[in-house]
Design a protein around this motif. Structure first.
Motif, PDB file in Angstrom:
ATOM      1  N   PRO A  83       0.775  -1.290   0.190  1.00 39.83           N
ATOM      2  CA  PRO A  83       0.119  -0.188  -0.010  1.00 39.83           C
ATOM      3  C   PRO A  83       0.907   1.319  -0.091  1.00 39.83           C
ATOM      4  O   PRO A  83       0.381   2.279  -0.372  1.00 39.83           O
ATOM      5  CB  PRO A  83      -0.890  -0.032   1.329  1.00 39.83           C
ATOM      6  CG  PRO A  83      -0.215  -1.086   2.086  1.00 39.83           C
ATOM      7  CD  PRO A  83       0.662  -1.980   1.420  1.00 39.83           C
ATOM      8  N   GLU A  84       2.016   1.068   0.378  1.00 43.64           N
ATOM      9  CA  GLU A  84       3.187   2.446   0.371  1.00 43.64           C
ATOM     10  C   GLU A  84       4.353   2.054  -0.294  1.00 43.64           C
ATOM     11  O   GLU A  84       5.173   1.840   0.196  1.00 43.64           O
ATOM     12  CB  GLU A  84       3.296   2.880   1.840  1.00 43.64           C
ATOM     13  CG  GLU A  84       2.144   3.324   2.664  1.00 43.64           C
ATOM     14  CD  GLU A  84       2.466   3.382   4.058  1.00 43.64           C
ATOM     15  OE1 GLU A  84       3.454   3.072   4.619  1.00 43.64           O
ATOM     16  OE2 GLU A  84       1.423   4.185   4.656  1.00 43.64           O
ATOM     17  N   PRO A  85       4.320   2.032  -1.866  1.00 45.35           N
ATOM     18  CA  PRO A  85       5.344   1.716  -2.531  1.00 45.35           C
ATOM     19  C   PRO A  85       6.606   2.748  -2.476  1.00 45.35           C
ATOM     20  O   PRO A  85       7.632   2.381  -2.694  1.00 45.35           O
ATOM     21  CB  PRO A  85       4.786   1.816  -3.913  1.00 45.35           C
ATOM     22  CG  PRO A  85       3.617   2.559  -3.912  1.00 45.35           C
ATOM     23  CD  PRO A  85       2.913   2.566  -2.615  1.00 45.35           C
ATOM     24  N   TRP A  86       6.369   4.073  -1.978  1.00 45.50           N
ATOM     25  CA  TRP A  86       7.413   4.901  -1.827  1.00 45.50           C
ATOM     26  C   TRP A  86       8.445   4.576  -0.569  1.00 45.50           C
ATOM     27  O   TRP A  86       9.528   4.883  -0.960  1.00 45.50           O
ATOM     28  CB  TRP A  86       6.824   6.385  -1.608  1.00 45.50           C
ATOM     29  CG  TRP A  86       5.778   6.476  -0.490  1.00 45.50           C
ATOM     30  CD1 TRP A  86       6.006   6.459   0.902  1.00 45.50           C
ATOM     31  CD2 TRP A  86       4.375   6.142  -0.570  1.00 45.50           C
ATOM     32  NE1 TRP A  86       4.993   6.750   1.522  1.00 45.50           N
ATOM     33  CE2 TRP A  86       4.066   6.215   0.775  1.00 45.50           C
ATOM     34  CE3 TRP A  86       3.607   6.070  -1.749  1.00 45.50           C
ATOM     35  CZ2 TRP A  86       2.658   6.305   1.171  1.00 45.50           C
ATOM     36  CZ3 TRP A  86       2.226   6.097  -1.205  1.00 45.50           C
ATOM     37  CH2 TRP A  86       1.948   6.277   0.022  1.00 45.50           C
ATOM     38  N   ASN A  87       7.737   3.709   0.217  1.00 47.63           N
ATOM     39  CA  ASN A  87       8.863   3.360   1.479  1.00 47.63           C
ATOM     40  C   ASN A  87       9.988   2.375   0.724  1.00 47.63           C
ATOM     41  O   ASN A  87      10.880   1.962   1.431  1.00 47.63           O
ATOM     42  CB  ASN A  87       8.152   2.834   2.578  1.00 47.63           C
ATOM     43  CG  ASN A  87       7.209   3.804   3.321  1.00 47.63           C
ATOM     44  OD1 ASN A  87       7.852   4.797   3.214  1.00 47.63           O
ATOM     45  ND2 ASN A  87       6.144   3.426   3.824  1.00 47.63           N
ATOM     46  N   GLU A  88       9.753   1.929  -0.474  1.00 43.35           N
ATOM     47  CA  GLU A  88      10.729   0.880  -1.001  1.00 43.35           C
ATOM     48  C   GLU A  88      12.010   1.621  -1.201  1.00 43.35           C
ATOM     49  O   GLU A  88      13.276   1.088  -1.426  1.00 43.35           O
ATOM     50  CB  GLU A  88      10.335   0.018  -2.193  1.00 43.35           C
ATOM     51  CG  GLU A  88       9.015  -0.907  -1.791  1.00 43.35           C
ATOM     52  CD  GLU A  88       8.721  -1.695  -3.046  1.00 43.35           C
ATOM     53  OE1 GLU A  88       9.582  -1.480  -4.408  1.00 43.35           O
ATOM     54  OE2 GLU A  88       7.664  -2.210  -3.276  1.00 43.35           O
ATOM     55  N   TYR A  89      11.747   2.892  -1.786  1.00 43.91           N
ATOM     56  CA  TYR A  89      12.701   3.737  -1.969  1.00 43.91           C
ATOM     57  C   TYR A  89      13.410   4.560  -1.125  1.00 43.91           C
ATOM     58  O   TYR A  89      14.210   5.515  -1.283  1.00 43.91           O
ATOM     59  CB  TYR A  89      12.660   4.654  -3.374  1.00 43.91           C
ATOM     60  CG  TYR A  89      12.377   3.800  -4.631  1.00 43.91           C
ATOM     61  CD1 TYR A  89      13.464   3.657  -5.328  1.00 43.91           C
ATOM     62  CD2 TYR A  89      11.271   3.087  -4.889  1.00 43.91           C
ATOM     63  CE1 TYR A  89      13.414   2.799  -6.738  1.00 43.91           C
ATOM     64  CE2 TYR A  89      11.016   2.515  -5.823  1.00 43.91           C
ATOM     65  CZ  TYR A  89      12.342   2.174  -6.883  1.00 43.91           C
ATOM     66  OH  TYR A  89      12.042   1.444  -8.013  1.00 43.91           O
ATOM     67  N   LYS A  90      13.293   4.179   0.344  1.00 42.18           N
ATOM     68  CA  LYS A  90      13.792   4.860   1.111  1.00 42.18           C
ATOM     69  C   LYS A  90      15.220   5.157   1.322  1.00 42.18           C
ATOM     70  O   LYS A  90      15.913   6.001   1.667  1.00 42.18           O
ATOM     71  CB  LYS A  90      13.191   4.537   2.600  1.00 42.18           C
ATOM     72  CG  LYS A  90      13.575   5.446   3.695  1.00 42.18           C
ATOM     73  CD  LYS A  90      12.855   4.756   4.924  1.00 42.18           C
ATOM     74  CE  LYS A  90      11.794   5.956   5.123  1.00 42.18           C
ATOM     75  NZ  LYS A  90      11.292   5.625   6.502  1.00 42.18           N
TER      76      LYS A  90
END
Length: 80
Positions: free
Chosen positions: A51-58
């Motif tokens: 649900p939060e794909p932007w956290n993969e690129y942290k």
């Protein structure tokens, strides 16, 4: 139309580079569009599984090309 079939290219050989450049440009634009659809962190194909794909690129770097150095530049993921 004359010049659009491969048999008529023998009569007009100047059209061959035109079709090669046009085909290469279309192939590159399709590749880049597919790359954006599959690798861009803004696009989420599986919303239930992630649900939060932007956290993969942290902690990962997201760039196509980095001439200055890959280890120096990290993506700044927002804190929500």
């Amino acid at each position: 139309m004359e010049g659009l079939s491969p048999s008529s290219w023998k009569k007009h050989p100047a059209l061959i580079p035109l079709f090669v450049c046009l085909g290469a440009g279309m192939a590159m634009s399709m590749f880049y569009t597919l790359r954006l659809a599959t690798r861009n962190p803004d696009v989420s194909w599986n919303k239930k599984g992630n649900p939060e794909p932007w956290n993969e690129y942290k902690d990962r770097r997201y760039k196509l090309y980095s001439p200055t150095g890959a280890e120096l530049e990290k993506s700044a993921a927002p804190e929500y």
